[in-house]
Design a protein around this motif. Structure first.
Motif, mmCIF file in Angstrom:
data_model
loop_
_atom_site.group_PDB
_atom_site.id
_atom_site.type_symbol
_atom_site.label_atom_id
_atom_site.label_comp_id
_atom_site.label_asym_id
_atom_site.label_seq_id
_atom_site.Cartn_x
_atom_site.Cartn_y
_atom_site.Cartn_z
ATOM 1 N N HIS A 148 22.722 26.641 22.113
ATOM 2 C CA HIS A 148 23.662 27.762 22.057
ATOM 3 C C HIS A 148 24.721 27.523 20.977
ATOM 4 O O HIS A 148 25.032 28.432 20.198
ATOM 5 N N LEU A 152 25.337 29.480 17.264
ATOM 6 C CA LEU A 152 26.637 29.997 16.834
ATOM 7 C C LEU A 152 27.002 29.467 15.453
ATOM 8 O O LEU A 152 27.461 30.222 14.582
ATOM 9 N N THR A 155 24.958 31.125 12.797
ATOM 10 C CA THR A 155 25.417 32.504 12.612
ATOM 11 C C THR A 155 26.627 32.559 11.690
ATOM 12 O O THR A 155 26.711 33.422 10.808
ATOM 13 N N VAL A 187 19.395 37.266 15.284
ATOM 14 C CA VAL A 187 20.179 36.291 16.045
ATOM 15 C C VAL A 187 20.677 36.918 17.349
ATOM 16 O O VAL A 187 20.723 36.261 18.396
ATOM 17 N N ALA A 191 20.224 35.445 21.050
ATOM 18 C CA ALA A 191 21.380 35.161 21.903
ATOM 19 C C ALA A 191 21.290 35.918 23.223
ATOM 20 O O ALA A 191 21.630 35.381 24.288
ATOM 21 N N ALA A 211 26.622 31.779 23.311
ATOM 22 C CA ALA A 211 25.686 32.844 22.946
ATOM 23 C C ALA A 211 26.375 34.203 22.986
ATOM 24 O O ALA A 211 26.059 35.092 22.184
ATOM 25 N N TRP A 213 29.572 34.730 22.260
ATOM 26 C CA TRP A 213 30.368 34.799 21.032
ATOM 27 C C TRP A 213 29.474 35.099 19.837
ATOM 28 O O TRP A 213 29.854 35.829 18.925
ATOM 29 N N THR A 214 28.279 34.521 19.864
ATOM 30 C CA THR A 214 27.323 34.768 18.785
ATOM 31 C C THR A 214 26.971 36.237 18.696
ATOM 32 O O THR A 214 26.891 36.817 17.599
ATOM 33 N N ALA A 218 27.794 38.164 15.282
ATOM 34 C CA ALA A 218 26.621 38.638 14.540
ATOM 35 C C ALA A 218 26.564 40.161 14.537
ATOM 36 O O ALA A 218 26.195 40.776 13.527
#
Length: 342
Positions: A148, A152, A155, A187, A191, A211, A213-214, A218
């Motif tokens: 995870h 991030l 990304t 992505v 995630a 994930a 936050w990703t 993204a």
């Protein structure tokens, strides 16, 4: 669940296809408006988009409707990513290329040739192969929390490169920007697939997962980069490379790290379908990668398989036009130079 996943992936394809065309229409209107305003510039000195032109694009009604379609596409794609193997869900979502190409002929006046139709048919056939060969559901993920954090970090790197490309290369970087946006959308699918806190449902677990936050980062940067790429480049070309990015990366990561697999004995068909979908998208990008015509002034591109010859003819025509438009004094000086040499 398999059929439901297919339906939501198809819904995402339609949503994203509508979004690309409507947002490209908004970018075209903003470009025309910027040109008609005295002293207004739609690009910076380096060829990147000006903040004013981007703001005008974001206010266009067609662009706003297209943005709503992004939400529809994201929702459908997220559900499909939870229910299907990523290489299947993302490849179905990539069918938005077909929606974009067909709608573009009506809304944007884009002309499709035999080569474009062949590439589109190749993508459709490849999607059918993947549908037949893929496993019937997504496997349970057993990735570590380190994965995870790694997602991030990757990304953030892609985001930095994407923003640098659009402001350093301008229109020349529209295809690269489209590919970067595709990676970021891919992505998001990864995630969503690995995001924890759904079973049992726990908002605190979801918000504490990198994930999540990703997905936020993204999604925001991918949306912005895609918007700028549509401002600067051809809609079919940008969409095609976006499709490659959002399909290839999640598909490979799903197989390598998340346990996705094809039906026993049909692995070869899944590989052929996956490669065919990517190659078909690349062909559409290759033949659509000439400068975007946001003002409706350029003649339609020619057909045939040799895009390079068309580009060279266009350059020759431009050179002839420049020669014709040169001041008489410059032409006279050139003529005198040739006489003195003789």
């Amino acid at each position: 669940m398999f059929v439901i996943g297919i339906l939501f992936a198809s819904l995402a394809a339609i949503g994203y296809g509508l979004s690309s065309v409507l947002r490209a229409l908004g970018a075209r209107r903003a470009a025309v408006a910027a040109r008609e305003k005295e002293g207004s510039r739609s690009t910076t000195a380096a060829g990147g988009p000006s903040m004013q032109s981007t703001a005008e694009t974001l206010r266009d009604p067609a662009f706003l409707v297209g943005t709503a379609m992004v939400v529809l596409g994201f929702g459908g794609g997220a559900i499909a990513a939870r229910l299907l193997p990523l290489f299947l869900s993302q490849t179905i979502v990539s069918a938005n290329l077909i929606v974009t190409a067909l709608l573009g002929t009506v809304v944007l006046g884009v002309r499709l040739h035999a080569r474009d139709w062949i590439a589109i048919v190749a993508v459709i056939a490849s999607l059918c192969m993947l549908g037949v060969a893929s496993g019937r559901h997504a496997t349970e993920t057993a990735e570590s929390f380190t994965f995870h954090w790694g997602l991030l970090a990757a990304t953030l790197v892609v985001c930095a490169i994407a923003v640098l490309v659009i402001y350093r290369l301008g229109a020349r970087g529209s295809i690269l920007a489209g590919a970067a946006a595709g990676l970021l959308f891919g992505v998001i699918a990864i995630a969503v697939r690995i995001l924890r806190g759904f079973d049992p449902f726990s908002p605190l677990t979801i918000l504490s997962d990198p994930a999540a936050w990703t997905i936020a980062i993204a999604g925001a940067v991918g949306f912005y980069v895609h918007t700028v790429a549509l401002q600067l480049g051809a809609v079919n070309g940008v969409t095609a490379v976006l499709v490659v990015g959002e399909t290839a990366a999640p598909g490979i990561i799903g197989v390598v790290f998340l346990g996705d697999k094809a039906e026993p004995g049909l692995e070869w068909l899944a590989v052929v379908g996956f490669i065919g979908a990517v190659v078909g998208a690349v062909l559409v990008a290759y033949y659509s990668s000439d400068d975007a015509d946001h003002f409706g002034e350029a003649p339609p591109t020619e057909g045939g398989w040799r895009r390079r010859s068309h580009t060279r003819r266009k350059a020759d025509a431009q050179a002839t036009s420049d020669e014709r438009d040169r001041p008489d004094t410059a032409r006279d000086a050139t003529s005198r130079e040739g006489i003195d040499h003789c």
